[in-house]
Design an enzyme around this catalytic site. Structure first.
Site, PDB file in Angstrom:
ATOM      1  N   CYS A 136       0.825  -1.225   0.000  1.00  8.21           N
ATOM      2  CA  CYS A 136       0.000   0.000   0.000  1.00  8.21           C
ATOM      3  C   CYS A 136       0.856   1.270   0.000  1.00  8.21           C
ATOM      4  O   CYS A 136       0.371   2.346  -0.338  1.00  8.21           O
ATOM      5  CB  CYS A 136      -0.915   0.013   1.211  1.00  8.21           C
ATOM      6  SG  CYS A 136      -1.921  -1.466   1.356  1.00  8.21           S
ATOM      7  N   HIS A 277      -3.335   7.090   2.230  1.00  9.49           N
ATOM      8  CA  HIS A 277      -3.811   5.749   1.898  1.00  9.49           C
ATOM      9  C   HIS A 277      -5.127   5.490   2.629  1.00  9.49           C
ATOM     10  O   HIS A 277      -5.254   5.759   3.826  1.00  9.49           O
ATOM     11  CB  HIS A 277      -2.753   4.724   2.326  1.00  9.49           C
ATOM     12  CG  HIS A 277      -3.226   3.319   2.201  1.00  9.49           C
ATOM     13  ND1 HIS A 277      -3.874   2.864   1.074  1.00  9.49           N
ATOM     14  CD2 HIS A 277      -3.176   2.268   3.064  1.00  9.49           C
ATOM     15  CE1 HIS A 277      -4.182   1.586   1.246  1.00  9.49           C
ATOM     16  NE2 HIS A 277      -3.772   1.211   2.440  1.00  9.49           N
ATOM     17  N   ASN A 307     -10.376  -0.105   0.311  1.00  2.30           N
ATOM     18  CA  ASN A 307      -8.917   0.003   0.358  1.00  2.30           C
ATOM     19  C   ASN A 307      -8.374  -0.620  -0.936  1.00  2.30           C
ATOM     20  O   ASN A 307      -8.512  -1.822  -1.139  1.00  2.30           O
ATOM     21  CB  ASN A 307      -8.436  -0.758   1.602  1.00  2.30           C
ATOM     22  CG  ASN A 307      -6.924  -0.838   1.713  1.00  2.30           C
ATOM     23  OD1 ASN A 307      -6.200  -0.614   0.746  1.00  2.30           O
ATOM     24  ND2 ASN A 307      -6.445  -1.180   2.901  1.00  2.30           N
TER      25      ASN A 307
HETATM   26  O1  UT7 Z   1      -3.927  -1.291   3.707  1.00  2.00           O
HETATM   27  C1  UT7 Z   1      -3.219  -1.749   4.816  1.00  2.00           C
HETATM   28  C2  UT7 Z   1      -3.718  -3.022   5.315  1.00  2.00           C
HETATM   29  N1  UT7 Z   1      -4.802  -3.196   6.176  1.00  2.00           N
HETATM   30  C3  UT7 Z   1      -5.344  -2.400   7.133  1.00  2.00           C
HETATM   31  O2  UT7 Z   1      -5.111  -1.269   7.285  1.00  2.00           O
HETATM   32  C4  UT7 Z   1      -6.321  -3.086   8.037  1.00  2.00           C
HETATM   33  C5  UT7 Z   1      -6.169  -2.693   9.481  1.00  2.00           C
HETATM   34  N2  UT7 Z   1      -7.125  -3.378  10.302  1.00  2.00           N
HETATM   35  C6  UT7 Z   1      -8.457  -3.109  10.298  1.00  2.00           C
HETATM   36  O3  UT7 Z   1      -8.918  -2.252   9.573  1.00  2.00           O
HETATM   37  C7  UT7 Z   1      -9.340  -3.877  11.264  1.00  2.00           C
HETATM   38  O4  UT7 Z   1      -8.530  -4.711  12.039  1.00  2.00           O
HETATM   39  C8  UT7 Z   1     -10.435  -4.733  10.550  1.00  2.00           C
HETATM   40  C9  UT7 Z   1     -11.480  -3.842   9.948  1.00  2.00           C
HETATM   41  C10 UT7 Z   1      -9.819  -5.609   9.474  1.00  2.00           C
HETATM   42  C11 UT7 Z   1     -11.122  -5.631  11.586  1.00  2.00           C
HETATM   43  O5  UT7 Z   1     -11.667  -4.850  12.621  1.00  2.00           O
HETATM   44  P1  UT7 Z   1     -11.348  -5.192  14.152  1.00  2.00           P
HETATM   45  O6  UT7 Z   1     -12.118  -4.237  14.959  1.00  2.00           O
HETATM   46  O7  UT7 Z   1      -9.860  -5.189  14.328  1.00  2.00           O
HETATM   47  O8  UT7 Z   1     -11.960  -6.626  14.280  1.00  2.00           O
HETATM   48  P2  UT7 Z   1     -11.266  -7.959  14.810  1.00  2.00           P
HETATM   49  O9  UT7 Z   1     -10.455  -8.604  13.748  1.00  2.00           O
HETATM   50  O10 UT7 Z   1     -10.622  -7.684  16.133  1.00  2.00           O
HETATM   51  O11 UT7 Z   1     -12.549  -8.850  15.070  1.00  2.00           O
HETATM   52  C12 UT7 Z   1     -13.529  -8.514  16.071  1.00  2.00           C
HETATM   53  C13 UT7 Z   1     -14.707  -9.475  15.941  1.00  2.00           C
HETATM   54  C14 UT7 Z   1     -14.269 -10.932  15.881  1.00  2.00           C
HETATM   55  O12 UT7 Z   1     -15.232 -11.687  16.582  1.00  2.00           O
HETATM   56  P3  UT7 Z   1     -14.888 -12.257  18.056  1.00  2.00           P
HETATM   57  O13 UT7 Z   1     -13.669 -13.124  17.873  1.00  2.00           O
HETATM   58  O14 UT7 Z   1     -14.637 -11.051  18.891  1.00  2.00           O
HETATM   59  O15 UT7 Z   1     -16.143 -12.999  18.394  1.00  2.00           O
HETATM   60  C15 UT7 Z   1     -14.344 -11.272  14.422  1.00  2.00           C
HETATM   61  O16 UT7 Z   1     -14.604 -12.629  14.175  1.00  2.00           O
HETATM   62  O17 UT7 Z   1     -15.399  -9.224  14.728  1.00  2.00           O
HETATM   63  C16 UT7 Z   1     -15.516 -10.442  13.974  1.00  2.00           C
HETATM   64  N3  UT7 Z   1     -15.454 -10.095  12.559  1.00  2.00           N
HETATM   65  C17 UT7 Z   1     -16.555  -9.817  11.826  1.00  2.00           C
HETATM   66  N4  UT7 Z   1     -17.863  -9.757  12.135  1.00  2.00           N
HETATM   67  C18 UT7 Z   1     -18.708  -9.420  11.159  1.00  2.00           C
HETATM   68  C19 UT7 Z   1     -14.364  -9.985  11.771  1.00  2.00           C
HETATM   69  N5  UT7 Z   1     -14.721  -9.631  10.525  1.00  2.00           N
HETATM   70  C20 UT7 Z   1     -16.068  -9.522  10.528  1.00  2.00           C
HETATM   71  C21 UT7 Z   1     -17.028  -9.184   9.544  1.00  2.00           C
HETATM   72  N6  UT7 Z   1     -18.344  -9.145   9.912  1.00  2.00           N
HETATM   73  N7  UT7 Z   1     -16.681  -8.887   8.270  1.00  2.00           N
END
Ligand code: UT7
Length: 350
Positions: A136, A277, A307
């Site tokens: 990115c 970005h 993204n």
């Molecule tokens: O371009 C550079 C690369 N990437 C980034 O910049 C990404 C940076 N990270 C993020 O933007 C965030 O980490 C995400 C948007 C990808 C995820 O958000 P988060 O608040 O960090 O969620 P998490 O991975 O900590 O997951 C929290 C909960 C989990 O459930 P449990 O284990 O707490 O029960 C996940 O299973 O949310 C669940 N979850 C979802 N639920 C509904 C993860 N993805 C989804 C989804 N829909 N799509």
């Protein structure tokens, strides 16, 4: 001494490569390409266990554009469209380019480079052509490299494209990753100018390879770190530890902006636009709050495009420029972070 497109030198008076201290660099054209096909949060609700509310609250994304391979929308098509538009905007013939740099992690082939393919497609003759792999951060790395090639006197006119067709490496059974990404390309044409006030004022480029496993694109079973699921359906599919990347991003985004401002001896108030970005609206918001920036100084289009990795910064810049929000002579800081891990910022008088 500078190369012409056909490999000959323009001036025989100067012998050897000498830095050209009295040269500025002007962004004389920009262009972008996004496909027509839309993948909305409602579409994801039908594909997997997720909701529009979850996606929007966590990321700020409502929809993203995705390539239609049946219409020939591959990486080459994206880059060719974006660079051709930037050349038209600059009122320039492709043969005037003496180098093409493409930032991408989703080239159609590893050899030839995407830049060589695009050079042939637009008819850029014998311009130098190469790709940059910085995920990115690729577009910000590439404009910095291209700028310094021009300032060094080796090249006069460089086309830079940031492009990723992330749908080609996406695992649509992985809800933690797939909801974030879309496809896009953004391009600029940089040219030497006698106006030495134009060009880059300060830049910072960084990487921490020890963090590679937080965001990687495996090409074989052997690439997976211990403890990761290395099943065949994960090969050539983006793997991301979202939580760790999020923490890294919030920290480095603000740090790299501050570092670049310090190098330039300026404050955030002096900068007209932060072209960042588009990774997650919450990451952008934290940088906006940290520097007390009004909304109009930090453009956000993630709601419509998701993204798009190396495509996002160039896409934002082109949209701001074509809509007249970025104007000649303003101070613009480009900022990005991504896989590698990599991060970069560069401050320009455009
Ligand atoms: O371009 C550079 C690369 N990437 C980034 O910049 C990404 C940076 N990270 C993020 O933007 C965030 O980490 C995400 C948007 C990808 C995820 O958000 P988060 O608040 O960090 O969620 P998490 O991975 O900590 O997951 C929290 C909960 C989990 O459930 P449990 O284990 O707490 O029960 C996940 O299973 O949310 C669940 N979850 C979802 N639920 C509904 C993860 N993805 C989804 C989804 N829909 N799509």
């Amino acid at each position: 001494m500078s190369n012409t497109n056909d490999g000959h030198t323009r001036s025989s008076a100067r012998v050897g490569l000498q830095p050209v201290a009295n040269v500025g660099v002007r962004i004389c054209g920009s262009g972008s390409f996004v496909p027509d096909k839309v993948l909305s949060n409602a579409d994801f609700e039908r594909m997997m266990d997720t909701t529009d509310e979850w996606i929007f609250q966590r990321t700020g994304i409502r929809e993203r554009r995705i390539a239609d391979p049946a219409k020939g929308e591959d990486n080459k098509h994206f880059c060719t469209q974006a660079l051709s538009r930037a050349l038209r905007d600059a009122r320039m013939d492709p043969k005037e380019l003496d180098c093409i740099v493409i930032a991408t992690v989703t080239p159609d082939m590893l050899c030839p480079s995407a830049a060589c393919e695009v050079s042939a497609a637009i008819g850029a003759g014998h311009a130098a052509a190469f790709d940059v792999t910085a995920a990115c951060s690729g577009f910000v790395y590439s404009i910095t490299i291209a700028h310094d090639m021009i300032r060094a006197g080796s090249h006069r006119t460089v086309g830079v494209v940031g492009c990723d067709v992330m749908t080609s490496v996406m695992d649509y059974s992985d809800r933690r990753v797939s909801i974030l990404f879309g496809d896009a390309a953004g391009a600029v044409v940089l040219r030497a100018t006698d106006d030495t006030t134009r060009g880059m004022i300060a830049q910072c480029m960084h990487a921490d390879g020890s963090g590679w496993r937080e965001l990687y694109l495996p090409r074989s079973e052997r690439n997976f770190p211990e403890g990761h699921d290395a099943s065949p359906d994960k090969i050539n599919r983006l793997q991301m530890n979202g939580r760790e990347v999020f923490k890294f991003a919030v920290r480095t985004f603000s740090e790299v902006i501050q570092q670049c401002l310090d190098k330039a001896g300026l404050t955030a108030d002096d900068v007209d636009h932060f072209v960042c970005h588009q990774s997650n609206a919450r990451i952008l918001e934290s940088a906006r709050e940290r520097f007390g920036l009004p909304e109009e100084k930090l453009y956000v289009n993630i709601d419509k495009f998701g993204n798009s990795s190396a495509g996002s910064v160039g896409l934002c810049f082109d949209q701001l420029r074509q809509s007249g929000r970025i104007t000649e002579g303003q101070l613009v800081m480009f900022v990005a972070f991504g896989g590698g891990l990599t991060w970069a910022a560069s401050l320009w008088r455009v």
